[in-house]
Write a protein that holds these residues in place. Structure first.
Motif, PDB file in Angstrom:
ATOM      1  N   THR A  41      11.075  -1.330  15.756  1.00  0.00           N
ATOM      2  CA  THR A  41      10.217  -2.432  16.171  1.00  0.00           C
ATOM      3  C   THR A  41       8.875  -2.302  15.456  1.00  0.00           C
ATOM      4  OG1 THR A  41       9.428  -1.157  18.072  1.00  0.00           O
ATOM      5  CG2 THR A  41      11.322  -2.602  18.425  1.00  0.00           C
ATOM      6  N   GLY A  42       8.330  -3.410  15.026  1.00  0.00           N
ATOM      7  CA  GLY A  42       7.070  -3.381  14.296  1.00  0.00           C
ATOM      8  C   GLY A  42       7.295  -3.316  12.806  1.00  0.00           C
ATOM      9  N   ASP A  43       6.233  -3.045  12.079  1.00  0.00           N
ATOM     10  CA  ASP A  43       6.277  -2.998  10.620  1.00  0.00           C
ATOM     11  C   ASP A  43       7.089  -1.782  10.174  1.00  0.00           C
ATOM     12  OD1 ASP A  43       5.862  -2.944   7.898  1.00  0.00           O
ATOM     13  OD2 ASP A  43       3.742  -3.473   8.037  1.00  0.00           O
ATOM     14  N   TYR A  44       8.100  -2.027   9.329  1.00  0.00           N
ATOM     15  CA  TYR A  44       8.973  -0.933   8.898  1.00  0.00           C
ATOM     16  C   TYR A  44       8.220   0.097   8.065  1.00  0.00           C
ATOM     17  CZ  TYR A  44      12.916   1.545   6.835  1.00  0.00           C
ATOM     18  OH  TYR A  44      13.803   2.523   6.424  1.00  0.00           O
ATOM     19  N   VAL A  45       7.243  -0.343   7.280  1.00  0.00           N
ATOM     20  CA  VAL A  45       6.468   0.607   6.471  1.00  0.00           C
ATOM     21  C   VAL A  45       5.752   1.610   7.370  1.00  0.00           C
ATOM     22  CG1 VAL A  45       4.527   0.856   4.872  1.00  0.00           C
ATOM     23  CG2 VAL A  45       6.222  -0.944   4.509  1.00  0.00           C
ATOM     24  N   ASP A  46       5.242   1.152   8.514  1.00  0.00           N
ATOM     25  CA  ASP A  46       4.575   2.057   9.446  1.00  0.00           C
ATOM     26  C   ASP A  46       5.539   3.098  10.006  1.00  0.00           C
ATOM     27  OD1 ASP A  46       2.148   0.826   9.122  1.00  0.00           O
ATOM     28  OD2 ASP A  46       2.417  -0.553  10.809  1.00  0.00           O
ATOM     29  N   TYR A  47       6.815   2.743  10.108  1.00  0.00           N
ATOM     30  CA  TYR A  47       7.829   3.685  10.563  1.00  0.00           C
ATOM     31  C   TYR A  47       8.297   4.574   9.423  1.00  0.00           C
ATOM     32  CZ  TYR A  47      12.197   5.374  12.669  1.00  0.00           C
ATOM     33  OH  TYR A  47      13.215   6.174  13.161  1.00  0.00           O
ATOM     34  N   TYR A 114      -1.036   4.353   2.010  1.00  0.00           N
ATOM     35  CA  TYR A 114      -2.202   3.504   2.271  1.00  0.00           C
ATOM     36  C   TYR A 114      -2.229   2.322   1.313  1.00  0.00           C
ATOM     37  CZ  TYR A 114      -4.856   5.888   5.917  1.00  0.00           C
ATOM     38  OH  TYR A 114      -5.278   6.373   7.127  1.00  0.00           O
ATOM     39  N   GLY A 115      -1.803   2.540   0.083  1.00  0.00           N
ATOM     40  CA  GLY A 115      -1.745   1.438  -0.865  1.00  0.00           C
ATOM     41  C   GLY A 115      -0.714   0.386  -0.479  1.00  0.00           C
ATOM     42  N   LEU A 116       0.334   0.798   0.247  1.00  0.00           N
ATOM     43  CA  LEU A 116       1.371  -0.132   0.693  1.00  0.00           C
ATOM     44  C   LEU A 116       1.013  -0.825   2.003  1.00  0.00           C
ATOM     45  CD1 LEU A 116       4.585   1.985  -0.066  1.00  0.00           C
ATOM     46  CD2 LEU A 116       3.539   0.189  -1.466  1.00  0.00           C
ATOM     47  N   GLY A 117      -0.113  -0.447   2.592  1.00  0.00           N
ATOM     48  CA  GLY A 117      -0.543  -1.089   3.826  1.00  0.00           C
ATOM     49  C   GLY A 117      -0.375  -0.253   5.067  1.00  0.00           C
ATOM     50  N   TRP A 118       0.186   0.955   4.945  1.00  0.00           N
ATOM     51  CA  TRP A 118       0.326   1.837   6.100  1.00  0.00           C
ATOM     52  C   TRP A 118      -1.028   2.395   6.503  1.00  0.00           C
ATOM     53  CZ3 TRP A 118      -0.598   7.256   6.041  1.00  0.00           C
ATOM     54  CH2 TRP A 118      -0.274   7.915   7.240  1.00  0.00           C
ATOM     55  N   ARG A 119      -1.235   2.529   7.824  1.00  0.00           N
ATOM     56  CA  ARG A 119      -2.476   3.098   8.327  1.00  0.00           C
ATOM     57  C   ARG A 119      -2.175   4.079   9.455  1.00  0.00           C
ATOM     58  NH1 ARG A 119      -3.646   1.112   4.341  1.00  0.00           N
ATOM     59  NH2 ARG A 119      -5.359  -0.284   3.795  1.00  0.00           N
TER      60      ARG A 119
END
Length: 242
Positions: A41-47, A114-119
């Protein structure tokens, strides 16, 4: 011993660069080409990014494994035996050099994330705790790899032995949640030490897939592995070098 290993980086920079870029390639491949994230659930990049950080700590052991076997087969150990040096010093020097490269690899992959948008939405203390758990897991996997290399004995057999590490990385929750897997597979994934590390790191980073309560397991599993494999590796190295 650590200084000796670091000097090899300047003479052989290509393997170091490949080791740094390979996890970046995997992150881009799974994040944008393969996709995935079943049950997330949520943004896959964050996972994905925390899972890739944990996966990177499990892979890339072959450089250290080959170096250990080369020391045994090139006769350099005979010179070390004439010096006031403990049997484990060669292994510890290799381990410290590998940990420095692993820390650099983590920094590169975090920067790409971080460049891909993960925080990382946790506190600075939680961020440092997550990095500490990742490096602790790497340290445990490293000593397993060193022991396997000593069992293999020769550089040409290291590749075959290193394959034994693959199930730890791919039978984990690095790319998808256990809830989206068949029951038997999800059970294996949940009890995988790397899954505990990935879940704890996700929680400390404040991203999806994190669950409180996994930090203890992420600490105890590597410590248990170190308690087993460090003495085994040092004892075997002492026997082989004598």
């Amino acid at each position: 011993m650590t200084r000796r290993e670091l000097a090899h980086w300047a003479r052989r920079p290509v393997p170091v660069l490949v080791g740094l870029l390979f996890p970046v390639m995997l992150l881009l491949m799974f994040g944008y080409l393969v996709g995935g994230g079943r049950g997330v659930t949520g943004d896959y990049v964050d996972y994905l990014v925390p899972g890739m950080l944990a996966l990177t700590m499990a892979f890339g052991l072959e450089g250290t494994m080959v170096a250990v076997t080369q020391d045994l087969n090139k006769g350099v150990i005979d010179r070390f035996r004439a010096m006031p040096m403990a049997d484990g010093a060669v292994l510890v020097g290799r381990a410290v050099a590998d940990m420095l490269q692993s820390a650099l690899g983590l920094a590169v992959l975090i920067a790409v994330g971080y460049g891909l948008g993960w925080r990382a939405d946790g506190t600075p203390g939680a961020f440092l705790g997550a990095v500490g758990l990742l490096l602790l897991f790497r340290f445990a996997m490293l000593w397993i790899g060193i022991h396997l290399a000593l069992v293999a004995g020769r550089p040409e057999t290291v590749s075959a032995v290193q394959i034994l590490v693959w199930p730890v990385g791919f039978l984990s929750n690095a790319f998808a949640t256990p809830d989206a897997m068949p029951g038997w597979l999800g059970t294996i994934v949940r009890y995988n030490p790397m899954s505990h590390t990935a879940t704890a790191v996700r929680d400390l980073f404040g991203g999806p897939g994190g669950e409180p309560g996994h930090v203890a397991a992420a600490v105890l599993w590597p410590l248990a592995l170190l308690a087993v494999f460090v003495p085994l590796a040092v004892r075997r190295f002492g026997r082989l070098s004598h």
